[in-house]
Design an enzyme around this catalytic site. Structure first.
Site, PDB file in Angstrom:
ATOM      1  N   CYS A 186       0.775  -1.173   0.292  1.00  0.00           N
ATOM      2  CA  CYS A 186      -0.157   0.046  -0.230  1.00  0.00           C
ATOM      3  C   CYS A 186       1.044   1.548   0.160  1.00  0.00           C
ATOM      4  CB  CYS A 186      -0.882  -0.370   1.745  1.00  0.00           C
ATOM      5  SG  CYS A 186      -0.016  -0.278   2.691  1.00  0.00           S
TER       6      CYS A 186
HETATM    7  N1  LIG Z   1      -3.269  -5.197   4.792  1.00  0.00           N
HETATM    8  C1  LIG Z   1      -2.937  -4.197   3.251  1.00  0.00           C
HETATM    9  O1  LIG Z   1      -2.816  -3.148   3.755  1.00  0.00           O
HETATM   10  C2  LIG Z   1      -1.694  -5.047   3.111  1.00  0.00           C
HETATM   11  C3  LIG Z   1      -0.958  -6.282   2.857  1.00  0.00           C
HETATM   12  N2  LIG Z   1      -0.232  -6.595   2.063  1.00  0.00           N
HETATM   13  C4  LIG Z   1       0.285  -7.850   1.773  1.00  0.00           C
HETATM   14  O2  LIG Z   1      -1.060  -8.907   1.333  1.00  0.00           O
HETATM   15  C5  LIG Z   1      -0.268  -9.703   2.450  1.00  0.00           C
HETATM   16  C6  LIG Z   1      -1.703 -10.037   3.212  1.00  0.00           C
HETATM   17  O3  LIG Z   1      -1.798  -9.600   4.525  1.00  0.00           O
HETATM   18  P1  LIG Z   1      -3.408  -9.449   4.751  1.00  0.00           P
HETATM   19  O4  LIG Z   1      -4.647  -9.395   4.303  1.00  0.00           O
HETATM   20  O5  LIG Z   1      -2.867  -7.625   5.440  1.00  0.00           O
HETATM   21  O6  LIG Z   1      -2.760 -10.274   5.834  1.00  0.00           O
HETATM   22  P2  LIG Z   1      -3.216 -10.639   7.141  1.00  0.00           P
HETATM   23  O7  LIG Z   1      -2.212 -10.770   8.566  1.00  0.00           O
HETATM   24  O8  LIG Z   1      -5.278 -10.174   7.801  1.00  0.00           O
HETATM   25  O9  LIG Z   1      -3.514 -12.208   7.272  1.00  0.00           O
HETATM   26  C7  LIG Z   1      -2.324 -12.999   7.362  1.00  0.00           C
HETATM   27  C8  LIG Z   1      -2.330 -14.244   6.761  1.00  0.00           C
HETATM   28  O10 LIG Z   1      -1.336 -15.379   5.888  1.00  0.00           O
HETATM   29  C9  LIG Z   1      -2.402 -16.670   6.448  1.00  0.00           C
HETATM   30  N3  LIG Z   1      -0.480 -17.669   6.788  1.00  0.00           N
HETATM   31  C10 LIG Z   1      -0.170 -16.746   8.588  1.00  0.00           C
HETATM   32  N4  LIG Z   1       1.068 -16.804   8.474  1.00  0.00           N
HETATM   33  C11 LIG Z   1       1.030 -19.108   7.710  1.00  0.00           C
HETATM   34  C12 LIG Z   1       1.721 -19.540   7.513  1.00  0.00           C
HETATM   35  N5  LIG Z   1       2.807 -19.534   8.284  1.00  0.00           N
HETATM   36  N6  LIG Z   1       1.584 -20.560   7.044  1.00  0.00           N
HETATM   37  C13 LIG Z   1      -0.013 -20.318   6.297  1.00  0.00           C
HETATM   38  N7  LIG Z   1      -0.718 -18.919   5.634  1.00  0.00           N
HETATM   39  C14 LIG Z   1       0.212 -18.675   6.689  1.00  0.00           C
HETATM   40  C15 LIG Z   1      -3.711 -16.544   6.871  1.00  0.00           C
HETATM   41  O11 LIG Z   1      -3.326 -17.724   6.937  1.00  0.00           O
HETATM   42  P3  LIG Z   1      -4.484 -18.139   7.783  1.00  0.00           P
HETATM   43  O12 LIG Z   1      -5.107 -17.383   9.077  1.00  0.00           O
HETATM   44  O13 LIG Z   1      -5.518 -19.351   7.564  1.00  0.00           O
HETATM   45  O14 LIG Z   1      -3.627 -18.911   9.019  1.00  0.00           O
HETATM   46  C16 LIG Z   1      -3.518 -15.287   7.353  1.00  0.00           C
HETATM   47  O15 LIG Z   1      -4.583 -15.515   5.817  1.00  0.00           O
HETATM   48  C17 LIG Z   1       0.867  -9.839   3.264  1.00  0.00           C
HETATM   49  O16 LIG Z   1       1.452 -10.519   2.754  1.00  0.00           O
HETATM   50  C18 LIG Z   1       0.774  -8.333   3.012  1.00  0.00           C
HETATM   51  O17 LIG Z   1       1.838  -7.830   3.617  1.00  0.00           O
HETATM   52  C19 LIG Z   1       0.202  -5.892   0.277  1.00  0.00           C
HETATM   53  C20 LIG Z   1      -1.050  -4.454   0.518  1.00  0.00           C
HETATM   54  C21 LIG Z   1      -1.438  -3.874   2.291  1.00  0.00           C
HETATM   55  C1  LIG Z   2       0.004  -0.540  10.058  1.00  0.00           C
HETATM   56  C2  LIG Z   2       1.257  -1.044   9.711  1.00  0.00           C
HETATM   57  O1  LIG Z   2       1.718  -2.707  10.425  1.00  0.00           O
HETATM   58  N1  LIG Z   2       1.752  -1.300   7.734  1.00  0.00           N
HETATM   59  C3  LIG Z   2       2.239  -2.240   7.106  1.00  0.00           C
HETATM   60  C4  LIG Z   2       1.762  -1.807   5.606  1.00  0.00           C
HETATM   61  C5  LIG Z   2       2.127  -3.008   4.443  1.00  0.00           C
HETATM   62  C6  LIG Z   2       1.556  -3.296   3.742  1.00  0.00           C
HETATM   63  O2  LIG Z   2       0.659  -2.738   3.436  1.00  0.00           O
HETATM   64  O3  LIG Z   2       2.083  -4.112   2.253  1.00  0.00           O
HETATM   65  P1  LIG Z   2       3.661  -4.600   2.856  1.00  0.00           P
HETATM   66  O4  LIG Z   2       3.611  -5.286   3.843  1.00  0.00           O
HETATM   67  O5  LIG Z   2       2.763  -6.261   1.815  1.00  0.00           O
HETATM   68  O6  LIG Z   2       3.738  -4.353   1.438  1.00  0.00           O
HETATM   69  C7  LIG Z   2       3.144  -2.297   7.232  1.00  0.00           C
HETATM   70  O7  LIG Z   2       3.780  -1.180   7.950  1.00  0.00           O
HETATM   71  O8  LIG Z   2       4.496  -3.282   7.617  1.00  0.00           O
END
Ligand SMILES: NC(=O)C1=CN([C@@H]2O[C@H](COP(=O)(O)OP(=O)(O)OC[C@H]3O[C@@H](n4cnc5c(N)ncnc54)[C@H](OP(=O)(O)O)[C@@H]3O)[C@@H](O)[C@H]2O)C=CC1
Ligand SMILES: CC(=O)N[C@@H](CCC(=O)OP(=O)(O)O)C(=O)O
Length: 352
Positions: free
Chosen positions: A155
């Site tokens: 993000c």
């Molecule tokens: N949140 C955000 O704003 C953004 C996040 N991202 C990226 O997108 C991805 C998902 O983020 P987000 O939605 O925040 O994630 P969450 O923290 O909400 O969820 C994490 C996910 O990872 C899975 N997981 C964690 N550990 C394990 C493991 N050891 N083995 C298998 N599965 C595992 C969990 O599965 P389960 O519950 O089934 O165990 C769960 O589905 C991340 O890589 C993050 O960096 C990218 C852009 C923005």
């Molecule tokens: C508040 C907070 O913890 N924000 C996350 C935003 C990460 C994210 O959006 O995505 P990626 O890690 O996939 O780049 C962080 O700083 O790690």
């Protein structure tokens, strides 16, 4: 009409914020059918045991993650898991012919040495990583249209790069002077329990974190270097703010031509994004807020010049879970499939 077939799609990491956002958006996508939801800790449970508000609409269970089985059932697979997991199954999904969109950092870096330095994991899938396309459609639309594997941006990089790209691509700034001061809501940290995201920690405060070592830094620098044509370092500082959704990046840089004014820059930005339906450049003197973008796939940009300092200031607001994550991945899928880039994506935020 009788021949219409929806594309079967699966989501690995369905329990995540990214996963549920994908489910919510894909349910309304006219070209796809959601056929598989995968996970680790909730295998066998209905997806809606995690998100009961969707019980009337989603009937799928959380299933085991077996790439051979997923590939037999799905043409397209979204991966939304913690970093370091996608690379364990993506080579198999690709070999079996799936199109793959990874929301984690695993396929964002061309150079896996950078990934290992910042994410601490050794990787052996160099060929696969080299074939991945960076999923920022406003810069790489043509490459995404031909890709089998897209590594979707984080993000912070999404907001920062949409702000910086016109300046770098047109040589308007001294690249090394770029500073990104960014803020994100708590959903950016995901749904998994982390103490800094507890209400008692995050509420009533505004906290800088990961200063001079945040993992978005090399991601932003990789693309800035591409655009500038040489290695560029960028000063990036993130802050956690007590809101749920939204990312605001405020970017500062020194202009090469001190004679440029805010109106000139607004005209340049409007022209740069004229074919990008998800980027809205504000009129001169109007600056975006996160709540304008929340709930939509939009990025709002506001541009100003300070004649006293010779710096340009660009403000970039997105919803971290939509344009910063799940929505952008669907935008990429639309492009990969030759569909309209706006299909199935929310065009307006929740505000007011
Ligand atoms: N949140 C955000 O704003 C953004 C996040 N991202 C990226 O997108 C991805 C998902 O983020 P987000 O939605 O925040 O994630 P969450 O923290 O909400 O969820 C994490 C996910 O990872 C899975 N997981 C964690 N550990 C394990 C493991 N050891 N083995 C298998 N599965 C595992 C969990 O599965 P389960 O519950 O089934 O165990 C769960 O589905 C991340 O890589 C993050 O960096 C990218 C852009 C923005
Ligand atoms: C508040 C907070 O913890 N924000 C996350 C935003 C990460 C994210 O959006 O995505 P990626 O890690 O996939 O780049 C962080 O700083 O790690």
């Amino acid at each position: 009409m009788g021949n219409f077939r929806r594309v079967p799609v699966g989501i690995v990491g369905a329990s995540s914020y990214g996963g549920v956002q994908l489910v919510r958006l894909l349910m309304d996508h006219p070209e796809i059918e959601l056929v598989y939801l995968g996970g680790e800790s909730s295998i066998g449970k209905p997806f809606t045991s995690l998100y009961p508000h969707l019980a009337h609409a989603v009937k799928l269970p959380i299933e085991e993650v077996d790439p051979e089985v997923i590939a037999r059932r799905c043409e397209v697979v979204f991966l939304s898991q913690a970093n370091g997991l996608a690379c364990q199954i993506v080579p198999i999904l690709l070999e079996k012919g799936c199109k793959v969109l990874d929301l984690s950092a695993d396929y964002r870096f061309r150079d896996l040495t950078t990934y290992t330095t910042w994410y601490g994991q050794e990787r052996s899938d160099r060929t696969t990583a080299a074939a991945a396309v960076y999923g920022l459609p406003e810069l790489y639309r043509d490459r995404i249209s031909e890709a089998q594997l897209v590594g979707c941006p984080g993000c912070y990089p999404t907001a920062s790069l949409l702000a910086l790209s016109p300046l770098l691509k047109q040589g308007l700034i001294v690249p090394e002077t770029a500073i990104v001061d960014a803020k994100s809501g708590a959903s950016g940290g995901g749904r998994e329990a982390k103490s800094y995201l507890l209400l008692a920690e995050a509420d009533n405060s505004l906290a800088p974190y990961s200063v001079v070592r945040h993992r978005s830094t090399p991601e932003i620098e990789q693309i800035c270097s591409d655009l500038a044509g040489h290695e560029v370092t960028v000063q990036f500082t993130p802050h956690l703010v007590p809101i749920v959704r939204g990312t605001l990046a405020t970017v500062y840089a020194t202009l090469r031509d001190p004679g440029l004014v805010g109106d000139d820059l607004t005209t340049i930005y409007t022209a740069f994004y004229r074919n990008s339906p998800w980027v809205k450049v504000c009129e001169s003197g109007i600056y975006p807020q996160t709540k304008w973008a929340t709930g939509s796939n939009l990025c709002y940009l506001g541009v100003a010049v300070d004649p006293r300092t010779g710096r340009v200031i660009v403000m970039s607001a997105i919803d971290n879970l939509i344009k910063g994550q799940a929505g952008q991945a669907i935008q990429c899928l639309n492009i990969m499939m030759g569909w309209d880039e706006t299909l199935g994506l929310p065009k307006l935020g929740f505000y007011p």
